[in-house]
Design a protein around this motif. Structure first.
Motif, PDB file in Angstrom:
ATOM      1  N   SER A 152       0.811  -1.215   0.000  1.00 33.01           N
ATOM      2  CA  SER A 152       0.000   0.000   0.000  1.00 33.01           C
ATOM      3  C   SER A 152       0.844   1.265   0.000  1.00 33.01           C
ATOM      4  CB  SER A 152      -0.931   0.012   1.216  1.00 33.01           C
ATOM      5  OG  SER A 152      -0.175   0.018   2.423  1.00 33.01           O
ATOM      6  N   GLN A 153       2.146   1.136   0.275  1.00 34.76           N
ATOM      7  CA  GLN A 153       3.024   2.310   0.311  1.00 34.76           C
ATOM      8  C   GLN A 153       3.570   2.683  -1.068  1.00 34.76           C
ATOM      9  OE1 GLN A 153       3.314   3.970   3.274  1.00 34.76           O
ATOM     10  NE2 GLN A 153       1.827   2.434   3.897  1.00 34.76           N
ATOM     11  N   VAL A 154       3.353   1.815  -2.043  1.00 31.42           N
ATOM     12  CA  VAL A 154       3.868   2.082  -3.391  1.00 31.42           C
ATOM     13  C   VAL A 154       2.916   3.027  -4.109  1.00 31.42           C
ATOM     14  CG1 VAL A 154       4.426   1.079  -5.631  1.00 31.42           C
ATOM     15  CG2 VAL A 154       5.044  -0.126  -3.531  1.00 31.42           C
ATOM     16  N   TRP A 155       3.452   4.124  -4.624  1.00 29.40           N
ATOM     17  CA  TRP A 155       2.654   5.082  -5.394  1.00 29.40           C
ATOM     18  C   TRP A 155       2.428   4.517  -6.786  1.00 29.40           C
ATOM     19  CZ3 TRP A 155       4.603  10.408  -7.535  1.00 29.40           C
ATOM     20  CH2 TRP A 155       3.502  11.158  -7.987  1.00 29.40           C
ATOM     21  N   ASP A 156       1.196   4.536  -7.237  1.00 34.20           N
ATOM     22  CA  ASP A 156       0.853   3.917  -8.523  1.00 34.20           C
ATOM     23  C   ASP A 156       1.668   4.483  -9.677  1.00 34.20           C
ATOM     24  OD1 ASP A 156      -0.364   6.386  -8.388  1.00 34.20           O
ATOM     25  OD2 ASP A 156      -2.391   5.691  -8.813  1.00 34.20           O
ATOM     26  N   GLN A 157       1.941   5.778  -9.664  1.00 34.97           N
ATOM     27  CA  GLN A 157       2.710   6.381 -10.760  1.00 34.97           C
ATOM     28  C   GLN A 157       4.157   5.901 -10.749  1.00 34.97           C
ATOM     29  OE1 GLN A 157       1.820  10.365 -12.298  1.00 34.97           O
ATOM     30  NE2 GLN A 157       3.874  10.987 -11.652  1.00 34.97           N
ATOM     31  N   ASN A 158       4.750   5.811  -9.565  1.00 35.82           N
ATOM     32  CA  ASN A 158       6.118   5.293  -9.475  1.00 35.82           C
ATOM     33  C   ASN A 158       6.191   3.853  -9.947  1.00 35.82           C
ATOM     34  OD1 ASN A 158       7.049   7.702  -8.509  1.00 35.82           O
ATOM     35  ND2 ASN A 158       7.190   7.061  -6.373  1.00 35.82           N
ATOM     36  N   ALA A 159       5.187   3.070  -9.573  1.00 35.63           N
ATOM     37  CA  ALA A 159       5.171   1.660  -9.976  1.00 35.63           C
ATOM     38  C   ALA A 159       5.126   1.538 -11.496  1.00 35.63           C
ATOM     39  CB  ALA A 159       3.976   0.950  -9.342  1.00 35.63           C
ATOM     40  N   PHE A 160       4.313   2.367 -12.144  1.00 31.77           N
ATOM     41  CA  PHE A 160       4.234   2.323 -13.600  1.00 31.77           C
ATOM     42  C   PHE A 160       5.568   2.701 -14.234  1.00 31.77           C
ATOM     43  CE2 PHE A 160       3.573   4.576 -17.636  1.00 31.77           C
ATOM     44  CZ  PHE A 160       3.019   3.552 -18.384  1.00 31.77           C
ATOM     45  N   ASN A 161       6.187   3.769 -13.726  1.00 33.00           N
ATOM     46  CA  ASN A 161       7.470   4.198 -14.284  1.00 33.00           C
ATOM     47  C   ASN A 161       8.542   3.125 -14.133  1.00 33.00           C
ATOM     48  OD1 ASN A 161       7.818   7.238 -15.261  1.00 33.00           O
ATOM     49  ND2 ASN A 161       6.201   7.197 -13.711  1.00 33.00           N
ATOM     50  N   ASP A 162       8.539   2.446 -12.987  1.00 33.17           N
ATOM     51  CA  ASP A 162       9.503   1.368 -12.791  1.00 33.17           C
ATOM     52  C   ASP A 162       9.253   0.217 -13.761  1.00 33.17           C
ATOM     53  OD1 ASP A 162      10.672   2.801 -10.758  1.00 33.17           O
ATOM     54  OD2 ASP A 162       9.639   1.728  -9.143  1.00 33.17           O
ATOM     55  N   LEU A 163       7.976  -0.099 -13.948  1.00 33.99           N
ATOM     56  CA  LEU A 163       7.627  -1.236 -14.797  1.00 33.99           C
ATOM     57  C   LEU A 163       8.008  -1.008 -16.255  1.00 33.99           C
ATOM     58  CD1 LEU A 163       4.137  -2.596 -13.681  1.00 33.99           C
ATOM     59  CD2 LEU A 163       6.268  -3.881 -13.875  1.00 33.99           C
ATOM     60  N   PHE A 164       7.575   0.103 -16.825  1.00 34.41           N
ATOM     61  CA  PHE A 164       7.776   0.237 -18.266  1.00 34.41           C
ATOM     62  C   PHE A 164       9.251   0.422 -18.619  1.00 34.41           C
ATOM     63  CE2 PHE A 164       7.538   4.988 -17.891  1.00 34.41           C
ATOM     64  CZ  PHE A 164       8.526   5.355 -18.795  1.00 34.41           C
ATOM     65  N   ARG A 165      10.068   0.878 -17.650  1.00 35.99           N
ATOM     66  CA  ARG A 165      11.491   1.090 -17.934  1.00 35.99           C
ATOM     67  C   ARG A 165      12.316  -0.205 -17.849  1.00 35.99           C
ATOM     68  NH1 ARG A 165      12.647   6.870 -17.324  1.00 35.99           N
ATOM     69  NH2 ARG A 165      10.685   7.893 -16.753  1.00 35.99           N
ATOM     70  N   ARG A 166      11.701  -1.271 -17.417  1.00 36.96           N
ATOM     71  CA  ARG A 166      12.424  -2.541 -17.353  1.00 36.96           C
ATOM     72  C   ARG A 166      12.685  -3.062 -18.766  1.00 36.96           C
ATOM     73  NH1 ARG A 166       8.966  -5.701 -12.608  1.00 36.96           N
ATOM     74  NH2 ARG A 166       9.402  -4.189 -10.921  1.00 36.96           N
ATOM     75  N   GLY A 167      13.930  -3.299 -19.073  1.00 32.73           N
ATOM     76  CA  GLY A 167      14.288  -3.880 -20.369  1.00 32.73           C
ATOM     77  C   GLY A 167      13.960  -2.991 -21.545  1.00 32.73           C
ATOM     78  N   LEU A 168      14.210  -1.672 -21.421  1.00 33.48           N
ATOM     79  CA  LEU A 168      13.948  -0.760 -22.531  1.00 33.48           C
ATOM     80  C   LEU A 168      14.844  -1.083 -23.734  1.00 33.48           C
ATOM     81  CD1 LEU A 168      13.593   2.771 -20.876  1.00 33.48           C
ATOM     82  CD2 LEU A 168      11.850   1.518 -22.124  1.00 33.48           C
ATOM     83  N   VAL A 169      14.260  -0.972 -24.906  1.00 38.04           N
ATOM     84  CA  VAL A 169      15.009  -1.205 -26.138  1.00 38.04           C
ATOM     85  C   VAL A 169      14.735  -0.038 -27.085  1.00 38.04           C
ATOM     86  CG1 VAL A 169      15.361  -2.709 -28.123  1.00 38.04           C
ATOM     87  CG2 VAL A 169      14.826  -3.704 -25.878  1.00 38.04           C
ATOM     88  N   MET A 170      15.785   0.643 -27.481  1.00 35.97           N
ATOM     89  CA  MET A 170      15.624   1.743 -28.427  1.00 35.97           C
ATOM     90  C   MET A 170      15.424   1.192 -29.839  1.00 35.97           C
ATOM     91  SD  MET A 170      15.616   4.328 -26.564  1.00 35.97           S
ATOM     92  CE  MET A 170      15.462   5.442 -27.953  1.00 35.97           C
ATOM     93  N   VAL A 171      14.568   1.865 -30.590  1.00 32.85           N
ATOM     94  CA  VAL A 171      14.319   1.482 -31.982  1.00 32.85           C
ATOM     95  C   VAL A 171      14.992   2.524 -32.858  1.00 32.85           C
ATOM     96  CG1 VAL A 171      12.586   0.990 -33.734  1.00 32.85           C
ATOM     97  CG2 VAL A 171      12.125   0.454 -31.315  1.00 32.85           C
ATOM     98  N   LYS A 172      16.026   2.128 -33.565  1.00 36.36           N
ATOM     99  CA  LYS A 172      16.816   3.063 -34.363  1.00 36.36           C
ATOM    100  C   LYS A 172      15.980   3.658 -35.490  1.00 36.36           C
ATOM    101  CE  LYS A 172      21.241   3.477 -36.760  1.00 36.36           C
ATOM    102  NZ  LYS A 172      22.448   2.751 -37.230  1.00 36.36           N
ATOM    103  N   ASP A 173      16.082   4.977 -35.625  1.00 43.33           N
ATOM    104  CA  ASP A 173      15.399   5.717 -36.692  1.00 43.33           C
ATOM    105  C   ASP A 173      13.893   5.465 -36.707  1.00 43.33           C
ATOM    106  OD1 ASP A 173      17.875   6.724 -37.574  1.00 43.33           O
ATOM    107  OD2 ASP A 173      18.211   4.941 -38.819  1.00 43.33           O
TER     108      ASP A 173
END
Length: 660
Positions: free
Chosen positions: A306-327
């Protein structure tokens, strides 16, 4: 005593048989004697029982009983075994005595309690496939939610989104009171009863956190109903139809707004990643079906802690394993372990409270914004509402644009020389950097204090002019602008940067201790198209003039009205000012040529004490220099020698000072 008419075939038939058995072949006198005895027994029961009996009239159809039989009610010979359905003239009534307890049992049987704990209203309006299919627009559904406290925000949200041409929207009602109001207005709504308060959620409170969890569950509900979800907080205003915009990114699984404070594109393209890598803001988001796995994990995380802020949780989740798409031509990137295509909405076109209200970035780039989100603001819910009013975007009722007495308006003179030196003086996070800013703001506060005083004397509402600030406001030390932002200083600042709207101006205070109320309106009030012309044009100019000038009223008699103008002597005290302006009491708008010397104090010093008690709480604070504490409180009485501020500090001469 209660009487209830009941028409029951079976009950009537049974009673008819009983009467037939008792009176078959008997006389009418026996029948009458029995009814009298029955009434007498009922009376004794009524007098002697704490469980008071209730008499109800029971309709008994006219039954007959066949050959050789006698109708017990008429004594006439009839054919046995035949039922005659009589009309109104043939219907028979008898009186039956029942207890209140019996009545309650009958009512309980007729209205059994719901087994799921939901009211009928909630059960009938739960989101389902049929509801979604009937509302969705081109496969999209724009969703918000609220409780009763935010009903005026809901009205504003729906009004704007409908004006944009969006029919595919739904509003989740978190309580029955709001649900019924939305149904009555014909708004698309569904039940999402939360068991939370009907009052303000309060940003950052446990209730606010619980409310956020409801939002994430909503995303899953609608994804599972096979629509593309555009989720938005209720303090988001839609200014253009977003569906065509989102339709232009068909391969995106998630698009989200951002707290990034500067643009990486000059048009409507998605922001460039990772240049715009600030925190995603979950106030405006689009989800397609492939994002369901992330949403489920998101829900799992916030439900476990219950102490986890929903917005922080989302930011942590989507940044896991980021892959840049060239061009990548649309500035999309691969998020969530490379499983989802994602993008950041342009911060000028989908504005935050800072890029929209403070920077006015859409004006700088000459864009037509799609939406704004009232973030980066102060004074809680009243602060959000006032910002929307300043930009003429809030949907107030017609009564807001009138007043039982009228309004006061004025212009702020003497700003130009102060604006020149109001920006950062040194570029450092020290008090010597902020001196020009406080000189600028204090000048405006002194004029506003006079306007509030006149408001309290005349019983009118003051239209507060646009405030100007030399420095931005934040929650941490800075040298003039929030780090990451780039805009011109000084700037026209939102009123909540300076005044405390939540616990100050909008509070109902006891006049015995705080004097008369001082109502107010936003600077754009008379420019609003919702303003009736009959109010706007019903105006008289109040010219503040030096003593002795011809036609300049000294307040001993009412001022003479000439060519839509009255002249009033500078520095009049409250009673004389009231007398001077009594000649124009009927006008809705009093436009003062200046507030400098427009008010000379209260005739009764006790009125001044009460007024000072009131306005001490009207100012907020500026934040911050690099100190502990680093904030500086504004003071509405700053130029009055030997005054006491709201913290009990006595000032011979006010100066910017940090704390308390």
């Amino acid at each position: 005593m209660f009487y209830r008419a009941v028409s029951s075939y079976e009950k009537g038939k049974a009673k008819a048989r009983a009467y037939h058995s008792r009176f078959h072949g008997g006389s009418f006198l026996k029948y009458l004697f029995f009814l009298l005895a029955l009434c007498f027994v009922g009376l004794l029961v009524a007098l002697g029982s704490g469980n008071q009996p209730i008499r109800k009239l029971v309709h008994m159809p006219h039954f007959t009983f066949g050959g050789g039989c006698t109708d017990p009610l008429t004594g006439m010979a009839v054919k046995c075994g035949t039922i005659i359905e009589g009309g109104p003239n043939d219907e028979k009534w008898i009186e039956e005595v029942i207890t209140e307890e019996d009545m309650k049992k009958e009512e309980a049987k007729a209205n059994p309690p719901p087994v799921d704990g939901l009211t009928t209203l909630e059960r009938d309006n739960k989101p389902n496939k049929k509801m979604v299919e009937s509302v969705a627009q081109d496969g999209y559904l724009v969703v918000t939610w609220a409780n009763w406290h935010y009903q005026d925000f809901v009205h504003t949200w729906v009004t704007h989104i409908k004006e944009c041409g969006v029919t595919g929207y739904l509003v989740g009602a978190m309580d029955d009171k709001l649900m019924q109001a939305l149904i009555d207005k014909g708004f698309n709504t569904f039940s999402m009863r939360s068991g939370l308060t009907e009052a303000d959620f309060g940003w950052g409170t446990p209730t606010f956190a619980k409310m956020g969890r409801e939002k994430i569950r909503l995303i899953r509900v609608f994804l599972e109903l096979d629509v593309t979800v555009i989720i938005s907080d209720v303090d988001v205003l839609w200014l253009r139809n977003p569906i065509p915009y989102f339709h232009g990114y068909p391969t995106a699984d998630i698009l989200t707004s951002s707290d990034h404070l500067t643009n990486t594109v000059d048009d409507y393209q998605l922001e460039r990643w990772p240049q715009a890598a600030s925190a995603a803001n979950i106030g405006i988001m689009m989800f397609r079906k492939p994002s369901l796995e992330l949403v489920n994990e998101w829900i799992d995380i916030i439900e476990k802690d219950s102490q986890v802020w929903d917005q922080n949780a989302f930011n942590d989740l989507f940044r896991r394993g980021l892959v840049m798409v060239k061009d990548e031509p649309q500035h999309l990137f691969m998020a969530y372990h490379g499983k989802l295509k994602m993008g950041i909405l342009p911060v000028a076109a989908f504005g935050s409270g800072h890029t929209f209200f403070t920077q006015r970035l859409y004006q700088t780039l000459n864009l037509q914004p799609y939406a704004l989100h009232a973030t980066f603001q102060f004074s809680g819910t009243p602060g959000k509402r006032h910002r929307m009013r300043e930009f003429m975007l809030f949907e107030d009722p017609p009564s807001y644009y009138d007043h039982s007495v009228g309004f006061i308006t004025y212009s702020v003179e003497g700003l130009d020389p102060l604006l020149k030196d109001a920006g950062p003086a040194t570029g450092r996070m020290h008090l010597d950097n902020v001196q020009g800013h406080f000189k600028l703001v204090n000048h405006q506060l002194a004029l506003l204090r006079n306007a509030f005083a006149i408001t309290s004397v005349l019983g009118r509402a003051v239209v507060i002019p646009q405030f100007y600030c030399g420095l931005d406001r934040w929650w941490a030390p800075h040298a003039g602008r929030i780090p990451g932002s780039h805009f011109q200083l000084p700037f026209p600042c939102p009123l909540d940067h300076v005044l405390e709207l939540e616990s100050g101006l909008t509070q109902e205070l006891d006049p015995a201790h705080f004097g008369n109320p001082t109502e107010f309106r936003e600077f754009s009030f008379f420019a609003n198209s919702r303003m009736p012309e009959a109010v706007r044009s019903n105006k008289v100019v109040v010219e503040i003039c030096p003593a002795g000038q011809p036609d300049c009223s000294d307040g001993l008699t009412p001022a003479a009205l000439k060519d839509g103008r009255v002249k009033v002597q500078a520095g009049l005290q409250s009673e004389r000012l009231r007398t001077a302006l009594s000649s124009v009491h009927a006008f809705k708008v009093l436009e003062f040529t200046t507030m400098t010397n427009a008010f000379g104090g209260f005739t009764d010093l006790s009125d001044w004490d009460r007024f000072a008690n009131r306005i001490k709480g009207y100012t907020s604070l500026w934040c911050c220099v690099a100190a502990h504490p680093g904030h500086v409180h504004y003071d509405m009485l700053w130029d009055i020698p030997n005054h006491v501020d709201k913290f009990g500090r006595r000032w011979d001469q006010w100066e910017p000072k940090t704390g308390p």
